[in-house]
Design a protein around this motif. Structure first.
Motif, mmCIF file in Angstrom:
data_model
loop_
_atom_site.group_PDB
_atom_site.id
_atom_site.type_symbol
_atom_site.label_atom_id
_atom_site.label_comp_id
_atom_site.label_asym_id
_atom_site.label_seq_id
_atom_site.Cartn_x
_atom_site.Cartn_y
_atom_site.Cartn_z
ATOM 1 N N ASN A 299 0.798 -1.224 0.000
ATOM 2 C CA ASN A 299 0.000 0.000 0.000
ATOM 3 C C ASN A 299 0.830 1.273 0.000
ATOM 4 N N GLN A 300 2.123 1.161 0.299
ATOM 5 C CA GLN A 300 2.945 2.354 0.358
ATOM 6 C C GLN A 300 4.136 2.275 -0.585
ATOM 7 N N THR A 301 4.959 1.238 -0.456
ATOM 8 C CA THR A 301 6.216 1.198 -1.217
ATOM 9 C C THR A 301 5.972 1.057 -2.717
ATOM 10 N N LYS A 302 5.119 0.121 -3.104
ATOM 11 C CA LYS A 302 4.888 -0.072 -4.538
ATOM 12 C C LYS A 302 4.246 1.159 -5.190
ATOM 13 N N PRO A 303 3.203 1.742 -4.599
ATOM 14 C CA PRO A 303 2.662 2.982 -5.191
ATOM 15 C C PRO A 303 3.668 4.127 -5.199
ATOM 16 N N TYR A 304 4.518 4.191 -4.179
ATOM 17 C CA TYR A 304 5.560 5.220 -4.097
ATOM 18 C C TYR A 304 6.505 5.115 -5.298
ATOM 19 N N VAL A 305 6.962 3.906 -5.575
ATOM 20 C CA VAL A 305 7.865 3.706 -6.722
ATOM 21 C C VAL A 305 7.149 4.035 -8.027
ATOM 22 N N ALA A 306 5.933 3.567 -8.168
ATOM 23 C CA ALA A 306 5.185 3.823 -9.408
ATOM 24 C C ALA A 306 4.958 5.315 -9.620
ATOM 25 N N LYS A 307 4.667 6.042 -8.551
ATOM 26 C CA LYS A 307 4.429 7.484 -8.660
ATOM 27 C C LYS A 307 5.686 8.209 -9.124
ATOM 28 N N ILE A 308 6.819 7.854 -8.556
ATOM 29 C CA ILE A 308 8.074 8.516 -8.942
ATOM 30 C C ILE A 308 8.424 8.213 -10.389
#
Length: 440
Positions: A288-297
């Motif tokens: 819920n945090q790390t994967k969306p964080y990478v995708a957003k960047i």
């Protein structure tokens, strides 16, 4: 293609502002209205819409979002004929220097100037002014209303450039996208602290900062809340992680895109990457945090590369000259106002050319310049243009009484200035026939 609600809000504010400013009403009426319009936050509207949709049961969310998009698109169609030309477009360059003086003669009173919420379109052309850089348009790939002020990004740009040159794997746009995701480029004493205690624009935890925090700008302090020190710390940390993950991949211990895994390590720790054998997974925090964080960047990297392009040549902070530049670029995109501005900052909603130089020099050095370009030419000493350094003043639009225009040199053949009526504070190539003057 659907239209974001924020676009409609911006369009309404622009249309209302143009109407109010065109009525000829006294400042007692127009000023409060203008302030109210300028305080409208499209991001608040977007957040309210998003929160409302998220609160719905899962099966209802997609239809609700579609309804919002359809309504916004219909509103855009209705509003479009009534908006000023270019209302939803970025400001565009004005004619080349020499067409008019960019400030009022000292003997004339300052006229009332409209507060422009958008700039009218111009014909463009091949003049230096037509090639100048204004607040770059927000690239379409950005999430709606999620971009930090471009003036703030301009302050980070020189250090993003330097940190993005530490190793081949980490580019300035990567760092910019990461800083947007981490803390929206917010820095200084008022920068938010995360619930876990991460601080500053790079959101460093104390133990990580103790390992990577250094005095990058040689100002005698290691400032986790500043710009230079955190950006360089992030660059070094990311490069170390990029190299480590590259080694793990060669050893067969992890798999996946090296940069994706590096960004995941910045968020969740390198140990999480190693334990998962690649992209961290399994834990709710990772999903819920790390994967969306990478995708957003990664998705916003190309847009940040576009946004950074005009600023990437700005000088690194250091010394009075760079301080003058920093003060001026805080106001990128602010409207040109004839007779506007001075040592206290903008007035009437903006700056003219010498109002901007007066403010920037005074804010950075305490030196009070004469108010007009003609009289500022009398301060300091003329230097050859090829010896100009950041913070020197550049003069042009020569007339019988002296220079009709003044700008601030920022390096690499570029300057920041308030060009002329209908334009905004922008970065541009130095005009031909300009002369330089060192004032401190």
């Amino acid at each position: 293609m659907s239209i974001d609600p924020s676009t409609i809000i911006i369009g309404l504010a622009t249309a209302a502002g143009a109407f109010v400013q065109g009525t000829g009403a006294p400042p007692a009426i127009t000023d409060p209205v203008t302030q109210t319009l300028e305080s409208i936050s499209a991001s608040d509207v977007d957040q309210q819409v998003d929160d409302a949709i998220t609160s719905l049961p899962e099966p209802m969310r997609a239809p609700a979002q579609q309804a919002v998009d359809d309504t916004a698109a219909a509103a855009a169609d209705i509003l479009s004929p009534h908006l000023p030309p270019g209302a939803l477009s970025p400001p565009v360059p004005a004619p080349a220097p020499g067409v008019q003086s960019s400030e009022p003669p000292p003997s004339q009173p300052d006229p009332p100037a409209p507060v422009l919420l958008s700039s009218p379109p111009a014909d463009g052309g091949d003049s230096p002014a037509a090639k100048g850089t204004v607040l770059p348009p927000v690239p379409a790939a950005f999430p709606r209303a999620s971009v930090a002020p471009v003036g703030a990004i301009a302050l980070f740009a020189p250090w993003l450039r330097k940190a993005g040159a530490i190793c081949d794997g980490i580019k300035p746009a990567t760092l910019a996208a990461l800083y947007a995701a981490e803390n929206g480029f917010r820095y200084g004493p008022t920068a938010p602290v995360s619930p876990t205690g991460a601080r500053g624009p790079g959101q460093f935890m104390p133990e990580t900062w103790s390992a990577y925090g250094k005095d990058a700008d040689d100002d005698g302090t290691t400032n986790i809340l500043g710009i230079a020190d955190p950006v360089m710390a992030s660059g070094n940390m990311l490069c170390d992680m990029f190299e480590q993950i590259g080694n793990w991949k060669r050893q067969g211990r992890v798999s996946g895109d090296t940069l994706d895994l590096t960004l995941a390590a910045y968020n969740a720790g390198a140990g999480a990457v190693l334990r998962s054998g690649g992209m961290p997974s399994g834990s709710p925090d990772y999903e819920n945090q790390t994967k969306p964080y990478v995708a957003k960047i990664r998705s916003s990297e190309p847009s940040f590369a576009e946004l950074l392009a005009p600023f990437i040549g700005l000088p690194l902070a250091g010394g009075a000259g760079s301080d003058v530049v920093e003060q001026a670029i805080r106001y990128l995109g602010l409207p040109y106002v004839w007779g506007g501005g001075g040592v206290e900052g903008p007035s009437g909603g903006g700056f003219d050319c010498s109002g901007l130089t007066s403010f920037a020099v005074h804010a950075a050095t305490g030196l009070t310049l004469p108010r007009t370009s003609e009289t500022q030419w009398t301060v300091g000493q003329e230097i050859p243009m090829d010896q100009a350094r950041p913070g020197d003043l550049l003069f042009g639009n020569w007339q019988s009484g002296g220079p009709g225009h003044v700008a601030i040199y920022i390096g690499n053949g570029q300057m920041v200035h308030a060009p002329t009526t209908g334009d905004v504070v922008r970065i541009a190539d130095v005009f031909p026939e300009m002369k330089a003057r060192r004032i401190f």
